[in-house]
Design a protein around this motif. Structure first.
Motif, PDB file in Angstrom:
ATOM      1  N   TYR A  35      -8.370  72.321 -58.542  1.00 19.03           N
ATOM      2  CA  TYR A  35      -6.930  72.581 -58.550  1.00 19.03           C
ATOM      3  C   TYR A  35      -6.486  73.297 -59.825  1.00 19.03           C
ATOM      4  CZ  TYR A  35      -7.280  69.063 -54.894  1.00 19.03           C
ATOM      5  OH  TYR A  35      -7.644  68.365 -53.778  1.00 19.03           O
ATOM      6  N   GLY A  36      -7.458  73.636 -60.691  1.00 19.52           N
ATOM      7  CA  GLY A  36      -7.146  74.346 -61.914  1.00 19.52           C
ATOM      8  C   GLY A  36      -6.738  73.456 -63.069  1.00 19.52           C
ATOM      9  N   LYS A  37      -6.854  72.139 -62.903  1.00 15.91           N
ATOM     10  CA  LYS A  37      -6.466  71.216 -63.965  1.00 15.91           C
ATOM     11  C   LYS A  37      -7.626  71.023 -64.933  1.00 15.91           C
ATOM     12  CE  LYS A  37      -4.722  66.538 -64.808  1.00 15.91           C
ATOM     13  NZ  LYS A  37      -4.347  65.240 -64.197  1.00 15.91           N
ATOM     14  N   LYS A  38      -7.341  71.131 -66.233  1.00 17.43           N
ATOM     15  CA  LYS A  38      -8.367  70.961 -67.268  1.00 17.43           C
ATOM     16  C   LYS A  38      -8.655  69.472 -67.476  1.00 17.43           C
ATOM     17  CE  LYS A  38      -5.936  72.937 -70.461  1.00 17.43           C
ATOM     18  NZ  LYS A  38      -4.715  73.265 -69.716  1.00 17.43           N
ATOM     19  N   TYR A  39      -9.917  69.165 -67.806  1.00 16.58           N
ATOM     20  CA  TYR A  39     -10.274  67.779 -68.101  1.00 16.58           C
ATOM     21  C   TYR A  39     -11.575  67.747 -68.886  1.00 16.58           C
ATOM     22  CZ  TYR A  39     -13.723  68.083 -64.293  1.00 16.58           C
ATOM     23  OH  TYR A  39     -14.784  68.441 -63.501  1.00 16.58           O
ATOM     24  N   ASP A  40     -11.832  66.611 -69.551  1.00 11.65           N
ATOM     25  CA  ASP A  40     -13.150  66.387 -70.132  1.00 11.65           C
ATOM     26  C   ASP A  40     -13.694  65.073 -69.570  1.00 11.65           C
ATOM     27  OD1 ASP A  40     -11.922  64.334 -71.495  1.00 11.65           O
ATOM     28  OD2 ASP A  40     -12.631  64.928 -73.468  1.00 11.65           O
ATOM     29  N   LEU A  41     -14.901  64.726 -69.961  1.00  7.63           N
ATOM     30  CA  LEU A  41     -15.558  63.557 -69.376  1.00  7.63           C
ATOM     31  C   LEU A  41     -15.091  62.242 -69.973  1.00  7.63           C
ATOM     32  CD1 LEU A  41     -19.305  64.647 -69.119  1.00  7.63           C
ATOM     33  CD2 LEU A  41     -17.901  63.834 -67.243  1.00  7.63           C
ATOM     34  N   PHE A  42     -14.569  62.301 -71.190  1.00 10.46           N
ATOM     35  CA  PHE A  42     -14.461  61.080 -71.980  1.00 10.46           C
ATOM     36  C   PHE A  42     -13.021  60.608 -72.135  1.00 10.46           C
ATOM     37  CE2 PHE A  42     -18.005  63.675 -73.710  1.00 10.46           C
ATOM     38  CZ  PHE A  42     -19.054  62.886 -73.260  1.00 10.46           C
ATOM     39  N   THR A  43     -12.724  59.442 -71.593  1.00  9.93           N
ATOM     40  CA  THR A  43     -11.446  58.776 -71.810  1.00  9.93           C
ATOM     41  C   THR A  43     -11.713  57.289 -71.993  1.00  9.93           C
ATOM     42  OG1 THR A  43     -10.284  60.397 -70.431  1.00  9.93           O
ATOM     43  CG2 THR A  43      -9.152  58.319 -70.870  1.00  9.93           C
ATOM     44  N   ASN A  44     -11.146  56.724 -73.060  1.00  7.65           N
ATOM     45  CA  ASN A  44     -11.316  55.296 -73.351  1.00  7.65           C
ATOM     46  C   ASN A  44     -12.795  54.927 -73.459  1.00  7.65           C
ATOM     47  OD1 ASN A  44     -10.351  52.695 -73.889  1.00  7.65           O
ATOM     48  ND2 ASN A  44     -10.546  52.080 -71.745  1.00  7.65           N
ATOM     49  N   ARG A  45     -13.485  55.656 -74.322  1.00  5.26           N
ATOM     50  CA  ARG A  45     -14.920  55.408 -74.513  1.00  5.26           C
ATOM     51  C   ARG A  45     -15.280  55.432 -75.999  1.00  5.26           C
ATOM     52  NH1 ARG A  45     -18.367  55.999 -69.975  1.00  5.26           N
ATOM     53  NH2 ARG A  45     -17.196  56.468 -68.079  1.00  5.26           N
ATOM     54  N   ILE A  46     -16.275  54.618 -76.363  1.00  2.64           N
ATOM     55  CA  ILE A  46     -16.888  54.719 -77.687  1.00  2.64           C
ATOM     56  C   ILE A  46     -17.829  55.911 -77.651  1.00  2.64           C
ATOM     57  CG2 ILE A  46     -18.486  53.639 -79.320  1.00  2.64           C
ATOM     58  CD1 ILE A  46     -15.754  52.418 -79.401  1.00  2.64           C
ATOM     59  N   MET A  47     -17.711  56.788 -78.643  1.00  5.44           N
ATOM     60  CA  MET A  47     -18.445  58.052 -78.637  1.00  5.44           C
ATOM     61  C   MET A  47     -19.627  58.009 -79.611  1.00  5.44           C
ATOM     62  SD  MET A  47     -16.749  59.586 -76.373  1.00  5.44           S
ATOM     63  CE  MET A  47     -17.397  61.247 -76.499  1.00  5.44           C
TER      64      MET A  47
END
Length: 572
Positions: free
Chosen positions: A189-201
């Motif tokens: 749908y053209g929406k940008k995103y990344d993989l990481f939300t609410n995570r220890i990196m």
């Protein structure tokens, strides 16, 4: 990746000089090095010396020396560009057009990428430290990860994707660059995103301390629990290990290095002074072992004590056997009761002593007997012969003839000892009562078992028909409990295939399965006539399905399977 230096280093990382030279020369072990008759001048006594640790060679007769590129240039009388192209082809590396055309330029792509990843690391790290000023994170407390460890490993916290995008924009990092290098993505749908939300990196570094990717551990109920950055030209998860730079400090090839299962296991082991690395949520590949073998002779595999950990040890053993030689081997440590190294070090568990566990590691041949047979049940001639044949079949995979013959001798002697021990214990036991209980239970659970096998066939159908889904979720698929023995074997073979073979599309995987003799299994469990085209495949399992939808559906099915398995264990 347009920089020539990037490709040179990538090729060096993938090509072991001893593997390359063994194809042309008869190599013999000499102390900590190897020797051969020089390919560049005539001689009767070997003066051509190969240093595996430094990945170079020198001939003390004619004076020629160099690395893998020098050898190929000298052997075939090629230019450096031609040698680069040949070695790249051998490694299945596609050179960029600028390099293939000879216009190397002065690109600084790698440095710029490292700069971007450092910015992201700084953002995540600042987030975590700010959060901890007023809040606790149970996961960090449980794993005993202190502020000191957070700083040492550059750990961070991902919260809001939009905030990260804004932060990078202020650093003049373009959205186009982030999308081009798979740091961000756009959905259909053209929406940008990344993989990481609410995570220890957990930042992932190459051997030169450059941050090239991230692993993220969920703090809520998000599945999967651990995920890694999307791959790009700078990051291939099957060619790097977590905490890889620790190997640079090794002074002696006999030092202990432990290959553990996860990031927190690495941190726990290092807190006790041990060098440890871990795969990035993927099945171990032969490239991973070759990477460690460049530094030490016998790393030790220290997997979790659950079924997934045992299966990982079995796959690792099968994987390394063809590569065994004088300075390439593998030791094993086996845990019980679903424990992992972090539990032993940081938990309340006192059943094991870490020092006793590490000192009682098993050699590869000892592990071969432990993993492929239980000596206590070898109480009949048929079972002993079957066990012997199974072990000898495994040994046939060893390429080095000297190692193979020694393994065979050790095995035959051990089987003879087992036979002598068991010779007076043969007998038969009536199992009627046990059989009655089994069939009664089977009838009671008939309906449940039907649902289970349908679900397991659905999981396997997705693995076989949707390669992208398989590769993105290989860790979860490798760990999930499969009750049907044939489907479990099929699952394990598929994981091995994608770890060891060049599989570009689902059809390649299917052909590999056919070549390994799995036609009967495929036709028994799935609607297919030729084992290439499958009928009645669910939408998420199809190659052209939306990957986000497919992943969500698969993880839901795996969650249902896990809950069923937990209920099943409680009822036993």
């Amino acid at each position: 990746m347009d920089n020539k230096a990037d490709f040179v280093q990538l090729i060096k990382d993938r090509t072991d000089i001893l593997d390359l030279l063994t194809k042309d020369l008869k190599i013999i072990k000499s102390g900590s090095s190897y020797k051969a008759l020089c390919p560049f001048h005539e001689e009767k006594t070997p003066s051509f010396t190969i240093n595996v640790q430094k990945q170079n060679y020198v001939c003390y007769g004619c004076g020629k020396s160099g690395d893998i590129f020098s050898y190929i240039m000298e052997k075939y009388q090629l230019s450096f560009k031609e040698a680069l192209e040949k070695l790249a082809k051998d490694c299945n590396i596609v050179l960029s057009k600028s390099i293939a055309n000879g216009t190397f330029g002065s690109s600084k792509n790698t440095k710029y990428y490292n700069k971007v990843m450092n910015y992201i690391t700084l953002y995540y790290n600042s987030n975590l430290k700010e959060h901890l000023k007023n809040n606790d994170i149970n996961f960090l407390n449980k794993k005993k990860i202190s502020l000191e460890k957070i700083e040492k490993y550059n750990l961070g916290l991902s919260t809001n994707f939009n905030n990260l995008e804004s932060f990078l924009s202020k650093k003049s990092i373009s959205l186009e660059y982030l999308l081009e290098n798979n740091i961000f993505k756009k959905n259909k749908y053209g929406k940008k995103y990344d993989l990481f939300t609410n995570r220890i990196m957990f930042p992932i570094k190459d051997r030169y301390e450059n941050i090239i990717a991230f692993g993220g551990r969920s703090l809520g109920d998000e599945k999967p629990k651990y995920i890694n950055s999307w791959e790009n030209n700078f990051f291939k998860k099957r060619q790097v290990l977590y905490n890889l730079p620790c190997l640079n400090n090794i002074k002696n090839r006999t030092e202990n290095v432990y290959i553990v299962e996860g990031y927190t296991d690495v941190i726990a082991m290092e807190s006790k002074g041990f060098k440890a690395v871990a795969p990035l949520g993927t099945s171990l590949t032969i490239e991973h072992f070759k990477l460690v073998w460049r530094f030490v002779n016998e790393p030790t595999l220290f997997m979790d004590g659950d079924n997934a950990g045992i299966n990982a040890s079995i796959r690792a053993l099968d994987l390394v056997m063809p590569e065994l030689r004088g300075e390439n081997s593998l030791n094993f440590i086996f845990l019980k009761e679903d424990k992992d190294p972090d539990d032993i070090i940081n938990g309340s568990e006192r059943t094991y002593s870490l020092s006793s566990l590490l000192s009682n590691k098993q050699s590869l041949i000892e592990s071969l007997f432990l993993l492929y047979g239980n000596e206590e049940v070898l109480n009949s001639p048929e079972r002993i012969v079957s066990f012997k044949n199974k072990i000898l079949t495994k040994i046939k995979n060893i390429n080095d003839p000297d190692i193979r013959n020694l393994y065979r001798s050790f095995t035959v002697n051990r089987i003879n000892e087992i036979s002598k021990t068991q010779i007076n214990k043969f007998g038969t036991i009536t199992n009627n009562k046990r059989k009655d209980n089994y069939f009664t239970s089977l009838i009671k659970n008939k309906r449940t078992e039907n649902f289970v096998i349908r679900r397991e066939r659905s999981i396997l159908a997705a693995m076989i028909n949707n390669l992208k889904l398989l590769k993105q979720n290989d860790e979860a698929l490798a760990k999930v409990y499969i009750s049907n023995a044939e489907l479990e074997e099929l699952r394990n073979v598929i994981i091995d295939i994608i770890s060891t073979e060049k599989i570009l599309k689902s059809e390649d995987l299917k052909k590999s399965l056919l070549g390994k003799g799995y036609e009967a299994f495929l036709k028994k469990h799935f609607q297919t006539k030729d084992c290439i085209r499958f009928d009645l495949v669910e939408e998420y399992a199809k190659e052209n399905s939306d990957i986000n939808y497919a992943t969500e559906t698969l993880l839901n099915i795996l969650s249902i399977q896990e809950k069923w398995y937990q209920r099943k264990n409680k009822s036993l």
